[in-house]
Design a protein around this motif. Structure first.
Motif, mmCIF file in Angstrom:
data_model
loop_
_atom_site.group_PDB
_atom_site.id
_atom_site.type_symbol
_atom_site.label_atom_id
_atom_site.label_comp_id
_atom_site.label_asym_id
_atom_site.label_seq_id
_atom_site.Cartn_x
_atom_site.Cartn_y
_atom_site.Cartn_z
ATOM 1 N N GLY A 196 0.804 -1.220 0.000
ATOM 2 C CA GLY A 196 0.000 0.000 0.000
ATOM 3 C C GLY A 196 0.833 1.264 0.000
ATOM 4 N N GLY A 197 0.141 2.359 -0.037
ATOM 5 C CA GLY A 197 0.778 3.665 -0.063
ATOM 6 C C GLY A 197 -0.116 4.645 -0.796
ATOM 7 N N TYR A 198 0.502 5.644 -1.394
ATOM 8 C CA TYR A 198 -0.241 6.705 -2.061
ATOM 9 C C TYR A 198 0.231 6.882 -3.496
ATOM 10 N N VAL A 199 -0.709 7.223 -4.366
ATOM 11 C CA VAL A 199 -0.420 7.560 -5.769
ATOM 12 C C VAL A 199 -1.240 8.795 -6.134
ATOM 13 N N LEU A 200 -0.775 9.505 -7.149
ATOM 14 C CA LEU A 200 -1.531 10.637 -7.675
ATOM 15 C C LEU A 200 -2.755 10.115 -8.427
ATOM 16 N N THR A 201 -3.837 10.845 -8.374
ATOM 17 C CA THR A 201 -5.033 10.431 -9.100
ATOM 18 C C THR A 201 -5.029 10.939 -10.542
ATOM 19 N N ARG A 202 -4.184 11.944 -10.787
ATOM 20 C CA ARG A 202 -4.070 12.510 -12.139
ATOM 21 C C ARG A 202 -2.602 12.729 -12.459
ATOM 22 N N GLU A 203 -2.332 13.054 -13.683
ATOM 23 C CA GLU A 203 -0.963 13.350 -14.105
ATOM 24 C C GLU A 203 -0.494 14.645 -13.440
ATOM 25 N N PRO A 204 0.818 14.772 -13.171
ATOM 26 C CA PRO A 204 1.343 15.966 -12.499
ATOM 27 C C PRO A 204 1.017 17.276 -13.234
ATOM 28 N N TRP A 205 0.950 17.247 -14.541
ATOM 29 C CA TRP A 205 0.658 18.477 -15.285
ATOM 30 C C TRP A 205 -0.807 18.887 -15.177
ATOM 31 N N GLN A 206 -1.643 18.015 -14.595
ATOM 32 C CA GLN A 206 -3.064 18.309 -14.438
ATOM 33 C C GLN A 206 -3.418 18.822 -13.035
ATOM 34 N N ILE A 207 -2.445 18.850 -12.132
ATOM 35 C CA ILE A 207 -2.695 19.271 -10.754
ATOM 36 C C ILE A 207 -2.072 20.644 -10.537
ATOM 37 N N THR A 208 -2.923 21.649 -10.308
ATOM 38 C CA THR A 208 -2.415 23.006 -10.110
ATOM 39 C C THR A 208 -2.085 23.255 -8.639
ATOM 40 N N LEU A 209 -1.222 24.231 -8.416
ATOM 41 C CA LEU A 209 -0.890 24.598 -7.043
ATOM 42 C C LEU A 209 -2.115 25.170 -6.331
ATOM 43 N N LEU A 210 -2.988 25.818 -7.084
ATOM 44 C CA LEU A 210 -4.212 26.347 -6.485
ATOM 45 C C LEU A 210 -5.060 25.211 -5.907
ATOM 46 N N GLU A 211 -5.150 24.102 -6.616
ATOM 47 C CA GLU A 211 -5.911 22.951 -6.106
ATOM 48 C C GLU A 211 -5.328 22.448 -4.790
ATOM 49 N N VAL A 212 -4.007 22.421 -4.706
ATOM 50 C CA VAL A 212 -3.347 21.937 -3.488
ATOM 51 C C VAL A 212 -3.631 22.889 -2.331
ATOM 52 N N VAL A 213 -3.504 24.187 -2.579
ATOM 53 C CA VAL A 213 -3.757 25.176 -1.531
ATOM 54 C C VAL A 213 -5.204 25.075 -1.052
ATOM 55 N N VAL A 214 -6.141 24.999 -1.974
ATOM 56 C CA VAL A 214 -7.557 24.909 -1.602
ATOM 57 C C VAL A 214 -7.835 23.608 -0.851
ATOM 58 N N ALA A 215 -7.198 22.511 -1.259
ATOM 59 C CA ALA A 215 -7.399 21.226 -0.587
ATOM 60 C C ALA A 215 -6.960 21.285 0.875
ATOM 61 N N LEU A 216 -5.927 22.046 1.164
ATOM 62 C CA LEU A 216 -5.392 22.084 2.527
ATOM 63 C C LEU A 216 -5.873 23.269 3.354
ATOM 64 N N GLU A 217 -6.037 24.406 2.716
ATOM 65 C CA GLU A 217 -6.415 25.615 3.445
ATOM 66 C C GLU A 217 -7.900 25.917 3.334
ATOM 67 N N GLY A 218 -8.574 25.229 2.434
ATOM 68 C CA GLY A 218 -9.991 25.495 2.223
ATOM 69 C C GLY A 218 -10.179 26.618 1.220
ATOM 70 N N ASP A 219 -11.343 26.658 0.671
ATOM 71 C CA ASP A 219 -11.681 27.702 -0.293
ATOM 72 C C ASP A 219 -12.086 28.932 0.512
ATOM 73 N N ARG A 220 -11.211 29.899 0.553
ATOM 74 C CA ARG A 220 -11.483 31.080 1.374
ATOM 75 C C ARG A 220 -12.533 31.950 0.712
ATOM 76 N N LYS A 221 -13.521 32.253 1.484
ATOM 77 C CA LYS A 221 -14.598 33.078 0.960
ATOM 78 C C LYS A 221 -14.147 34.528 0.901
ATOM 79 N N GLU A 222 -14.583 35.184 -0.139
ATOM 80 C CA GLU A 222 -14.249 36.595 -0.299
ATOM 81 C C GLU A 222 -14.946 37.395 0.788
ATOM 82 N N LYS A 223 -14.189 38.262 1.408
ATOM 83 C CA LYS A 223 -14.753 39.085 2.476
ATOM 84 C C LYS A 223 -15.673 40.136 1.853
#
Length: 156
Positions: free
Chosen positions: A77-104
């Motif tokens: 067992g372990g972990y694998v990417l669900t998509r190719e590296p060129w399909q994963i944006t840094l924005l997706e990673v930030v939102v996945a960990l920090e949440g989608d911040r609502k505009e004030k």
């Protein structure tokens, strides 16, 4: 009026959290794994990257919940990417960990000055979002590989 010292100083507006940093390091390991379909264990990632093991478990759980990685149970067992590296944006990673911040929302009693301030902050958010959306996991790996080629390690 701003003095020249404050013009030269760099200001950090968007800080890189440990959570996002560790996630990006782990994702780069998964993206760089020679057999991308074979899962990498947390132990394998930790031996290559300076990430506390317990923290990495939490980060990978968040990435799994957001659909960026998939976990495999068992002795292989372990972990694998669900998509190719060129399909994963840094924005997706930030939102996945920090949440989608609502505009004030601007306050009800908005003054002309407050409106100006809010408009500029909207531009800052839009610009940072655009930059994070424009870079992918593949881009990080390519930049790392280019730097490794410029600074080769010699072993004796």
């Amino acid at each position: 009026m701003l003095n020249s010292d404050s013009n030269r100083r760099s200001c950090i507006l968007l800080e890189l959290s440990s959570k996002v940093e560790y996630a990006l390091l782990a994702l780069m390991e998964l993206a760089s794994h020679p057999t991308k379909k074979a899962p990498l264990t947390i132990s394998e990632i930790v031996t290559k990257q300076p990430i506390p093991e317990r923290y990495l478990e939490q980060v990978l759980t968040s990435l799994r919940r957001s659909g960026l990685v998939q976990s495999h149970r068992g002795s292989r067992g372990g972990y694998v990417l669900t998509r190719e590296p060129w399909q994963i944006t840094l924005l997706e990673v930030v939102v996945a960990l920090e949440g989608d911040r609502k505009e004030k929302q601007p306050p009800e009693s908005i003054t002309l000055e407050r409106d100006v301030v809010y408009k500029i902050w909207q531009q800052v958010n839009t610009a940072s979002e655009a930059v994070l959306r424009s870079y992918t996991l593949q881009d990080l790996c390519q930049q790392r590989d280019e730097r490794q080629q410029k600074n080769p390690m010699y072993y004796i």
